[in-house]
Design a protein around this motif. Sequence first.
Motif, PDB file in Angstrom:
ATOM      1  N   ASN A  31       6.793 -11.174   3.738  1.00 23.04           N
ATOM      2  CA  ASN A  31       6.408 -10.180   4.743  1.00 23.04           C
ATOM      3  C   ASN A  31       5.897 -10.855   6.010  1.00 23.04           C
ATOM      4  N   ALA A  32       5.942 -10.136   7.118  1.00 21.90           N
ATOM      5  CA  ALA A  32       5.378 -10.611   8.380  1.00 21.90           C
ATOM      6  C   ALA A  32       4.336  -9.599   8.848  1.00 21.90           C
ATOM      7  N   SER A  33       3.254 -10.080   9.418  1.00 19.90           N
ATOM      8  CA  SER A  33       2.147  -9.221   9.819  1.00 19.90           C
ATOM      9  C   SER A  33       2.409  -8.573  11.185  1.00 19.90           C
ATOM     10  N   LEU A  34       1.349  -8.236  11.879  1.00 18.08           N
ATOM     11  CA  LEU A  34       1.435  -7.498  13.145  1.00 18.08           C
ATOM     12  C   LEU A  34       2.207  -8.256  14.224  1.00 18.08           C
ATOM     13  N   ARG A  35       2.832  -7.477  15.093  1.00 21.06           N
ATOM     14  CA  ARG A  35       3.453  -7.973  16.330  1.00 21.06           C
ATOM     15  C   ARG A  35       4.481  -9.084  16.099  1.00 21.06           C
ATOM     16  N   GLY A  41      12.634 -10.910   5.235  1.00 20.74           N
ATOM     17  CA  GLY A  41      13.137 -10.353   3.998  1.00 20.74           C
ATOM     18  C   GLY A  41      12.338  -9.168   3.504  1.00 20.74           C
ATOM     19  N   GLY A  42      11.041  -9.178   3.768  1.00 15.03           N
ATOM     20  CA  GLY A  42      10.155  -8.110   3.334  1.00 15.03           C
ATOM     21  C   GLY A  42       9.850  -7.131   4.449  1.00 15.03           C
ATOM     22  N   SER A  43       8.605  -6.679   4.490  1.00 10.62           N
ATOM     23  CA  SER A  43       8.177  -5.678   5.468  1.00 10.62           C
ATOM     24  C   SER A  43       7.439  -6.322   6.637  1.00 10.62           C
ATOM     25  N   VAL A  44       7.277  -5.568   7.716  1.00 10.65           N
ATOM     26  CA  VAL A  44       6.554  -6.052   8.891  1.00 10.65           C
ATOM     27  C   VAL A  44       5.444  -5.070   9.236  1.00 10.65           C
ATOM     28  N   GLY A  45       4.413  -5.584   9.912  1.00 10.79           N
ATOM     29  CA  GLY A  45       3.288  -4.752  10.320  1.00 10.79           C
ATOM     30  C   GLY A  45       3.583  -3.971  11.582  1.00 10.79           C
ATOM     31  N   ILE A  62      14.886  -6.504   9.494  1.00  7.06           N
ATOM     32  CA  ILE A  62      13.763  -6.268   8.588  1.00  7.06           C
ATOM     33  C   ILE A  62      14.332  -5.764   7.264  1.00  7.06           C
ATOM     34  N   GLY A  63      14.100  -6.528   6.200  1.00  6.30           N
ATOM     35  CA  GLY A  63      14.656  -6.165   4.909  1.00  6.30           C
ATOM     36  C   GLY A  63      13.847  -5.147   4.155  1.00  6.30           C
TER      37      GLY A  63
END
Length: 224
Positions: free
Chosen positions: A109-113, A126-130, A144-145
């Motif tokens: 996952n990736a965080s904010l911005r 691959g995962g979710s984003v903030g 964004i996967g």
Amino acid sequence: MEQVVLEGEVRDVNRALRALPPGASALVKDPRGRHNIAVGLELPIQVTIDGPAGYYTGGLGSQADITVNGPAGWGAGENLMSGRVHVRGDASQACAASAHGGLVVVDGNASLRAAISLKGATLAVGGSVGAFCGFMAQAGTVLIGGDAGDGLGDSLYEAVIYVAGTIKGLGNDARIEELTEADVATVQNLVKRCGFDHIDPENVSRVASARTLYHFSTHHSASY
């Protein structure tokens, strides 16, 4: 060519990396989450960071292929010009910020911005984003996967965002558009390059700019 093993203070490690010839391979052992590892590399070399990395890993670079065997802190791949930064874990805030070229891959996952002010590079998560992924992204591609947080694509310009999961909320001037054959081909290529087999290229949402913020106008009621 034999792999060079590096360990120790960041300045010493970066100095040794910059001294390597084109085509060389290096392993950075025991990074301990230190900041600024493999920053400013300008040659086609392969660098593996064997553990968690801190802020700005692989930033300001071109041509190098950098892999982090673990999570990465703020700004991974920031201002990347070309080459690749691959985070085999989660990434903190502002991943691929202002990146002009190359590819930034986050397996987790990736965080904010994430991809804030993107300027032509590609970010694949691959995962979710903030929240506020792609804020003021000017050019480039984001894949964004998983799911996307609130404010996706806020103040987006010419960049395009593809989301395989759900979108919590779109930002100002962002809208979902019809997926074209060219979009499907783009996503297929990214899925293959990144090994994101969980993404169906024909079942993603395309987010782009509505372009209503391109021109500012006012209506004056005063008479002269």
